[in-house]
Design a protein around this motif. Structure first.
Motif, mmCIF file in Angstrom:
data_model
loop_
_atom_site.group_PDB
_atom_site.id
_atom_site.type_symbol
_atom_site.label_atom_id
_atom_site.label_comp_id
_atom_site.label_asym_id
_atom_site.label_seq_id
_atom_site.Cartn_x
_atom_site.Cartn_y
_atom_site.Cartn_z
ATOM 1 N N PRO A 90 23.968 -27.551 19.724
ATOM 2 C CA PRO A 90 23.360 -26.247 19.427
ATOM 3 C C PRO A 90 23.824 -25.739 18.067
ATOM 4 C CG PRO A 90 25.169 -25.986 20.968
ATOM 5 C CD PRO A 90 25.002 -27.462 20.773
ATOM 6 N N LEU A 91 23.142 -24.734 17.576
ATOM 7 C CA LEU A 91 23.481 -24.125 16.295
ATOM 8 C C LEU A 91 24.912 -23.588 16.338
ATOM 9 C CD1 LEU A 91 22.353 -23.230 13.500
ATOM 10 C CD2 LEU A 91 21.784 -21.031 14.568
ATOM 11 N N GLY A 92 25.685 -23.901 15.304
ATOM 12 C CA GLY A 92 27.047 -23.412 15.217
ATOM 13 C C GLY A 92 28.059 -24.229 15.987
ATOM 14 N N TYR A 93 27.674 -25.383 16.473
ATOM 15 C CA TYR A 93 28.569 -26.250 17.248
ATOM 16 C C TYR A 93 29.765 -26.669 16.404
ATOM 17 C CZ TYR A 93 29.689 -29.980 20.643
ATOM 18 O OH TYR A 93 30.288 -30.789 21.578
ATOM 19 N N SER A 94 30.946 -26.733 17.041
ATOM 20 C CA SER A 94 32.175 -27.028 16.317
ATOM 21 C C SER A 94 32.991 -28.087 17.048
ATOM 22 C CB SER A 94 33.025 -25.754 16.174
ATOM 23 O OG SER A 94 33.543 -25.370 17.446
ATOM 24 N N TYR A 95 34.065 -28.546 16.400
ATOM 25 C CA TYR A 95 34.990 -29.456 17.067
ATOM 26 C C TYR A 95 35.581 -28.809 18.321
ATOM 27 C CZ TYR A 95 35.046 -32.524 12.921
ATOM 28 O OH TYR A 95 34.715 -33.379 11.898
ATOM 29 N N SER A 96 35.811 -27.511 18.269
ATOM 30 C CA SER A 96 36.361 -26.801 19.434
ATOM 31 C C SER A 96 35.367 -26.806 20.590
ATOM 32 C CB SER A 96 36.721 -25.361 19.059
ATOM 33 O OG SER A 96 37.670 -25.339 18.010
ATOM 34 N N ASP A 97 34.090 -26.650 20.293
ATOM 35 C CA ASP A 97 33.062 -26.739 21.335
ATOM 36 C C ASP A 97 33.077 -28.132 21.965
ATOM 37 O OD1 ASP A 97 31.941 -24.118 21.070
ATOM 38 O OD2 ASP A 97 30.903 -24.779 19.261
ATOM 39 N N PHE A 98 33.279 -29.144 21.128
ATOM 40 C CA PHE A 98 33.302 -30.504 21.649
ATOM 41 C C PHE A 98 34.484 -30.692 22.605
ATOM 42 C CE2 PHE A 98 34.706 -34.934 21.471
ATOM 43 C CZ PHE A 98 33.544 -35.576 21.904
ATOM 44 N N ALA A 99 35.642 -30.146 22.265
ATOM 45 C CA ALA A 99 36.796 -30.255 23.157
ATOM 46 C C ALA A 99 36.479 -29.636 24.516
ATOM 47 C CB ALA A 99 38.013 -29.586 22.529
ATOM 48 N N ARG A 100 35.751 -28.541 24.518
ATOM 49 C CA ARG A 100 35.356 -27.936 25.796
ATOM 50 C C ARG A 100 34.387 -28.843 26.545
ATOM 51 N NH1 ARG A 100 36.319 -23.178 22.684
ATOM 52 N NH2 ARG A 100 34.297 -23.260 21.628
ATOM 53 N N ASP A 101 33.499 -29.516 25.820
ATOM 54 C CA ASP A 101 32.589 -30.477 26.461
ATOM 55 C C ASP A 101 33.383 -31.619 27.106
ATOM 56 O OD1 ASP A 101 30.419 -28.992 25.610
ATOM 57 O OD2 ASP A 101 29.842 -30.385 24.008
ATOM 58 N N VAL A 102 34.408 -32.104 26.399
ATOM 59 C CA VAL A 102 35.230 -33.193 26.929
ATOM 60 C C VAL A 102 35.935 -32.747 28.212
ATOM 61 C CG1 VAL A 102 37.273 -34.620 26.496
ATOM 62 C CG2 VAL A 102 35.547 -34.344 24.719
ATOM 63 N N ALA A 103 36.455 -31.534 28.208
ATOM 64 C CA ALA A 103 37.113 -31.016 29.411
ATOM 65 C C ALA A 103 36.129 -30.951 30.578
ATOM 66 C CB ALA A 103 37.697 -29.632 29.137
ATOM 67 N N GLU A 104 34.897 -30.557 30.274
ATOM 68 C CA GLU A 104 33.892 -30.465 31.327
ATOM 69 C C GLU A 104 33.512 -31.853 31.846
ATOM 70 O OE1 GLU A 104 29.869 -27.791 32.075
ATOM 71 O OE2 GLU A 104 30.986 -27.642 30.197
ATOM 72 N N LEU A 105 33.399 -32.817 30.938
ATOM 73 C CA LEU A 105 33.128 -34.190 31.346
ATOM 74 C C LEU A 105 34.267 -34.717 32.220
ATOM 75 C CD1 LEU A 105 31.554 -36.896 31.185
ATOM 76 C CD2 LEU A 105 32.877 -37.402 29.119
ATOM 77 N N ALA A 106 35.508 -34.460 31.805
ATOM 78 C CA ALA A 106 36.659 -34.915 32.588
ATOM 79 C C ALA A 106 36.655 -34.300 33.982
ATOM 80 C CB ALA A 106 37.954 -34.580 31.850
ATOM 81 N N ASP A 107 36.285 -33.024 34.080
ATOM 82 C CA ASP A 107 36.161 -32.391 35.392
ATOM 83 C C ASP A 107 35.098 -33.104 36.227
ATOM 84 O OD1 ASP A 107 38.070 -30.534 34.678
ATOM 85 O OD2 ASP A 107 36.615 -28.955 34.183
#
Length: 290
Positions: A90-107
């Motif tokens: 999405p617009l404005g996506y950052s490395y920090s957003d990706f870390a949250r995605d990784v946490a969600e994938l791990a969950d």
């Protein structure tokens, strides 16, 4: 800690490569509705891996099954946002957003702790997870990783070595003075014409993933490398014949993360991690920190 024996996980989705024993495919629906595509191979210490610029999760599939190459490791390879089977960022996506995605994938995969590794442009994404998920990331490998080109203390020679930062009139890969999207579209056409599985899969959804990598690497990063607390559990791998910017950036990144280690692969170029013996060494070291 002892190796965690975990079975392969993930639901079945369309497979872009020949199936083999111990390999499963899946998608994770994220909090905002985006999809993150992944495959899982092997059983043991979970290592979530991130491909480089213009590539895909298929680059982590070798000819030799992971169970033979590096027993005791479970590899979770994802298509980063904008690549392969994953939704565009999405617009404005950052490395920090990706870390949250990784946490969600791990969950989603029921992984409370895991290791991470990223190659080339995937390196900063692995480093972001290490910085922002300290309670979950056990160890990190940054492999031929790009460095923060806009860090306040960046060495001038690092910025000068960044090919994309050069004038387009002086370098075929220079992007100062040309439209990045047009450049990326040209790379996409070439990759699709050549038809290599990992590259063709990477570009099938367009150029948004490549553009995200290009921009995030050269903007101030949304996390601080200095905040990573892994110490020697962070290894920064580089080939002795790697890209000049990578060779310059490696000691700079090490200087920012207290206790981190540099691993130099003699004779290795930018793609050395695709050599099975080097990939096995990287994964084995991560599993030893488990």
């Amino acid at each position: 800690a002892a190796l965690a024996q975990r079975p392969p996980v993930g639901g079945a989705v369309l497979c872009e490569s020949a199936p083999r024993s111990g390999l499963s495919y899946g998608t994770c629906k994220l909090r905002d509705g985006r999809l993150l595509a992944y495959h899982v191979e092997g059983s043991g210490v979970p290592v979530i891996v991130f491909h480089g610029m213009g590539s895909s999760r298929l680059t982590w599939l070798g000819k030799e099954p992971l169970s033979e190459l590096c027993p005791g490791v479970q590899l979770v390879a994802i298509d980063r946002p904008g690549y392969g089977g994953s939704s565009p960022p999405p617009l404005g996506y950052s490395y920090s957003d990706f870390a949250r995605d990784v946490a969600e994938l791990a969950d989603h995969l029921k992984l409370p702790r895991f290791c991470v590794a990223g190659h080339s442009s995937g390196g900063p994404y692995a480093l972001a997870a290490a910085a922002l998920l300290p309670g979950r990331v056990a160890a990190c490998a940054a492999i031929s990783s790009d460095a923060p080109y806009s860090h306040p203390a960046v060495p001038p020679e690092l910025r000068e070595a960044d090919d994309f930062n050069q004038p387009a009139v002086l370098s075929d890969s220079g992007l100062y003075g040309q439209e990045p999207r047009a450049f990326a579209e040209g790379m996409r056409r070439s990759a699709l014409e050549k038809g290599g599985p990992a590259k063709a899969h990477a570009w099938k959804g367009g150029v948004d993933g490549w553009l995200l990598d290009f921009m995030l690497e050269r903007l101030p990063w949304s996390f601080r490398l200095e905040s990573i607390t892994l110490g020697p559990r962070l290894s920064i791998w580089v080939g002795s014949e790697d890209i000049e910017a990578i060779k310059i950036g490696t000691p700079f990144m090490q200087s920012l993360v207290s206790g981190s280690q540099v691993r130099v692969v003699q004779g290795g170029n930018h793609g050395f991690k695709s050599d099975p013996k080097h990939l096995a060494a990287i994964l084995t070291e991560l599993s030893q920190h488990w």
